[in-house]
Design an enzyme around this catalytic site. Structure first.
Site, PDB file in Angstrom:
ATOM      1  N   SER A 138      49.760  69.175-152.467  1.00 49.91           N
ATOM      2  CA  SER A 138      48.832  68.293-151.763  1.00 49.91           C
ATOM      3  C   SER A 138      47.824  67.671-152.724  1.00 49.91           C
ATOM      4  O   SER A 138      47.435  66.511-152.565  1.00 49.91           O
ATOM      5  CB  SER A 138      48.110  69.058-150.648  1.00 49.91           C
ATOM      6  OG  SER A 138      47.496  70.224-151.145  1.00 49.91           O
ATOM      7  N   ASN A 177      49.755  64.741-154.442  1.00 46.88           N
ATOM      8  CA  ASN A 177      50.321  63.647-153.652  1.00 46.88           C
ATOM      9  C   ASN A 177      49.542  63.208-152.419  1.00 46.88           C
ATOM     10  O   ASN A 177      49.704  62.066-151.983  1.00 46.88           O
ATOM     11  CB  ASN A 177      51.741  64.028-153.201  1.00 46.88           C
ATOM     12  CG  ASN A 177      52.686  64.242-154.354  1.00 46.88           C
ATOM     13  OD1 ASN A 177      52.745  63.434-155.261  1.00 46.88           O
ATOM     14  ND2 ASN A 177      53.416  65.342-154.334  1.00 46.88           N
ATOM     15  N   TYR A 178      48.740  64.081-151.816  1.00 40.81           N
ATOM     16  CA  TYR A 178      48.213  63.761-150.490  1.00 40.81           C
ATOM     17  C   TYR A 178      46.693  63.782-150.367  1.00 40.81           C
ATOM     18  O   TYR A 178      46.155  63.259-149.391  1.00 40.81           O
ATOM     19  CB  TYR A 178      48.805  64.717-149.448  1.00 40.81           C
ATOM     20  CG  TYR A 178      50.293  64.569-149.288  1.00 40.81           C
ATOM     21  CD1 TYR A 178      50.837  63.465-148.653  1.00 40.81           C
ATOM     22  CD2 TYR A 178      51.170  65.521-149.799  1.00 40.81           C
ATOM     23  CE1 TYR A 178      52.205  63.314-148.519  1.00 40.81           C
ATOM     24  CE2 TYR A 178      52.546  65.379-149.673  1.00 40.81           C
ATOM     25  CZ  TYR A 178      53.047  64.271-149.025  1.00 40.81           C
ATOM     26  OH  TYR A 178      54.406  64.121-148.911  1.00 40.81           O
ATOM     27  N   LEU A 179      45.996  64.390-151.290  1.00 43.19           N
ATOM     28  CA  LEU A 179      44.546  64.512-151.173  1.00 43.19           C
ATOM     29  C   LEU A 179      43.849  63.463-152.028  1.00 43.19           C
ATOM     30  O   LEU A 179      44.065  63.406-153.245  1.00 43.19           O
ATOM     31  CB  LEU A 179      44.086  65.907-151.602  1.00 43.19           C
ATOM     32  CG  LEU A 179      44.580  67.069-150.734  1.00 43.19           C
ATOM     33  CD1 LEU A 179      44.103  68.389-151.314  1.00 43.19           C
ATOM     34  CD2 LEU A 179      44.102  66.906-149.295  1.00 43.19           C
TER      35      LEU A 179
END
Length: 671
Positions: A626, A629-631
């Site tokens: 995360s 890629n996502y945070l």
């Protein structure tokens, strides 16, 4: 497992402790010393402008020029902590020749080589192509077939060696792995070869040779290892860099993966198949029109194709040898200006979803009970709800030979169980064959709709039979420019972290200067994101030994504390301390000095216990995915500034380089 995900009902989206999105943080104005350079947030600009402001302009490729760090120097007002962070950040840009652990080689993707938006990404591009693994060197060790040594050609021996070195792995117990290996190796052996059955083969001689070679490498002197490393660096140096619009940029995955046996994750149907050697004739190069074409490093061969496409950012690509419909790309490194701008745009798009999310939720809620003859609208509504609330991946259609993994659009009837009055149990293999098992409460109209979608269908039929990923994303783009299912996932992850780390109550019991405890607070928030995104990992093989080591340290520290307390009582009475465990007489100390030692021992015990609790709590959760890629990294950087936590406590060198663009964020930033 029963968990209630983010926003799943009309209740607050997270625990009651959390502040509402957008609220200010009381600690912001209390910040005494920033831990990363606190400048005005980076304005959006094109990559050329951004690069020229931060990097050295070059007129020709140079394999010896060092890349300048992407971050500015900290101001003189910054403290020692700031300098440490800034130093780490510079080193990450200048010396970090390795990418993140999992990205030594390109990952496969279904993304087509063409441009997605048609916009020019660069004007001039110069690079040296890719580096290939060395050719196979035969070792001449024979395998045994029915107890007799067998001669193999170099090609046959190479594949046999790939198999032999995996003797101690779990794959040797998997029938599909053995079957796929045997089918591919048998083709190389030929129909009339003496070897006709894998069970009659004994690969032990090659395995033992391999173990001996590994031991020889371990026994090498430091000087020998250093010499080998320097030689490798010299060979790879020219492939590490590209010149983009006159700016020297780091290249990411410039190495072509060597041949081997495919492993895959979970019970992948292609495990054990031979990943053939990639040749220059398989690789398409993308380079500037006026730039020299990279020299083909293998004599007598040539590149598959040369392109001059300035609307894409890849430098080279080839088809995946295991899944030919997928591609492997060579891109600039994560620390490059093009990647940084792309990352920022990604998170800004997810952040923009905040302005649309209320209307999007109102729209799909209205369509839950849609009675139109066309079932697509209702299925889109329910699928969007699940993607929004559970951060599910959209899912893509796949070939029969691919792993049986699914996403929201490809859920089968058997993957979903309706439990009255309004609970849904999900059980399926997600990306990378990681199992997603979750029981959640949903809105009653969603529960009824899913039950109706299942009615009259077989277990292996699609739940959303009128829907696919392209239809869903086309609908989402009508709701917000550029909106896709993946944007929901980024939004859910980032906003969850933002709300969690901005909750004031989480810090009530944390001492002002205790960085370790603050890091634990961050890790717990990161864990919530990992749970939402289903980022799991297997328990480390060293986990038990680490816990045992910490337990022993705690026991030792407690014994020391017990002895110190006895010494304190004796010191107060004017008596000398008792002899230590080693039989030696201890030094006479004043009661005040012993009390300081007792306080230090207590702190040590607390730290060990906290470390053990954290390790146990996070043993099955993958926190790194995360973060990468996502945070939105600005959430983390702003949090570090507000709470005076050195940024390298959260981001490793690779992430510091990747998120250079986020380091100037204001401490009051909220996602």
């Amino acid at each position: 497992m029963s968990t209630k995900p983010n926003h799943l009902s009309e209740k607050k989206p997270l625990a009651s402790k959390l502040q509402q999105n957008g609220s200010s943080t009381s600690n912001t104005n209390k910040m005494k010393t920033p831990v990363v350079p606190n400048k005005r947030p980076m304005e959006k600009s094109n990559s050329s402008d951004q690069s020229s402001a931060k990097k050295q302009k070059l007129s020709v490729p140079s394999s010896t020029t060092k890349a300048k760090p992407a971050a500015g120097k900290p101001s003189s007002a910054n403290t020692k902590a700031t300098k440490v962070v800034s130093s780490s950040f510079k080193k990450a840009n200048m010396k970090n020749t390795k990418q993140m652990k999992k990205s030594k080689f390109s990952k496969s993707t279904k993304v087509q080589p063409g441009s997605t938006d048609g916009q020019r990404k660069w004007t001039t591009l110069v690079h040296n192509g890719v580096i290939f693994p060395p050719p196979y060197q035969p070792h001449g060790i024979k395998i045994l077939y029915k107890g007799k040594p067998i001669d193999l050609t170099p090609e046959q021996e190479e594949v046999a060696t790939m198999y032999a070195v995996m003797k101690d792995t779990d794959y040797m117990q998997k029938p599909k792995f053995l079957e796929n290996f045997w089918n591919d190796w048998r083709r190389i052996l030929g129909r009339n070869h003496v070897i006709q059955k894998l069970d009659d083969c004994d690969f032990t001689p090659i395995y033992e040779w391999h173990q001996q070679e590994k031991e020889k490498k371990k026994q090498m002197s430091t000087e020998e290892k250093k010499a080998i490393k320097e030689q490798k660096m010299q060979q790879e140096e020219k492939y590490m860099w590209a010149i983009v619009d006159g700016v020297k940029e780091k290249v990411g995955n410039f190495r072509v993966e060597p041949p081997g046996l495919f492993r895959g994750r979970g019970e992948h149907p292609k495990m054990g198949k031979l990943k053939r050697r990639i040749r220059p004739r398989d690789i398409t190069i993308n380079i500037g029109k006026d730039a020299p074409v990279p020299e083909c490093p293998i004599a007598g061969e040539s590149w598959k194709e040369i392109k001059h496409d300035s609307t894409v950012t890849w430098l080279a690509f080839w088809n995946d040898p295991i899944n030919p419909k997928e591609f492997k790309y060579v891109f600039l490194a994560a620390s490059s200006s093009l990647k940084g701008q792309s990352d920022k745009e990604k998170y800004e798009k997810a952040r923009m979803l905040k302005d649309y999310i209320h209307n999007i939720r109102a729209a799909y809620t209205k369509d839950f009970n849609n009675k139109d003859k066309d079932p697509t609208k209702r299925q889109i509504a329910v699928a969007t709800y699940l993607i929004d609330k559970l951060a599910l991946r959209a899912g893509n259609e796949k070939d029969e030979e691919e792993a049986d993994t699914v996403g929201c659009c490809t859920l089968k009837v058997s993957n979903v169980e309706c439990i009255p009055p309004n609970m849904i149990k999900f059980d399926f293999l997600g990306k990378d064959s990681i199992r997603y098992e979750n029981t959640v409460e949903v809105e009653l109209p969603v529960f009824k709709a899913i039950g109706q979608f299942q009615a009259g269908k077989g277990e292996n039929e699609l739940l959303f039979n009128a829907l696919d990923t392209s239809k869903l994303n086309a609908h989402l783009k009508e709701l917000m420019p550029g909106l896709t299912a993946k944007v929901f996932r980024t939004y859910n992850a980032s906003i969850t972290l933002d709300q969690q780390v901005s909750c004031r109550q989480l810090y009530e019991e944390t001492e002002e200067g205790d960085v370790a405890e603050k890091v634990v607070v961050y890790q717990k928030a990161n864990k919530q994101v990992a749970i939402i995104c289903n980022h799991q990992r297997t328990v480390s093989k060293t986990h038990d030994s680490q816990i045992l080591r910490l337990t022993e340290r705690i026991e030792t520290a407690k014994q020391e504390l017990k002895e110190l307390k006895i010494d304190l009582e004796r010191a107060k009475k004017g008596k000398p301390p008792l002899k230590g465990a080693d039989g030696k007489q201890k030094r006479n100390l004043s009661p005040e000095a012993i009390e300081k030692k007792i306080a230090s021992a207590n702190q040590k015990i607390e730290k060990y216990e906290m470390d053990m609790t954290t390790k146990e709590d996070l043993k099955t959760v993958a926190l790194g995915t995360s973060k990468i890629n996502y945070l939105d990294p600005r959430i983390t950087v702003a949090w570090c500034k507000r709470h005076e936590v050195p940024i390298e406590k959260i981001f490793n060198k690779s992430l510091l380089a990747k998120f250079a663009w986020a380091m100037d964020v204001d401490p009051e930033f909220r996602f």
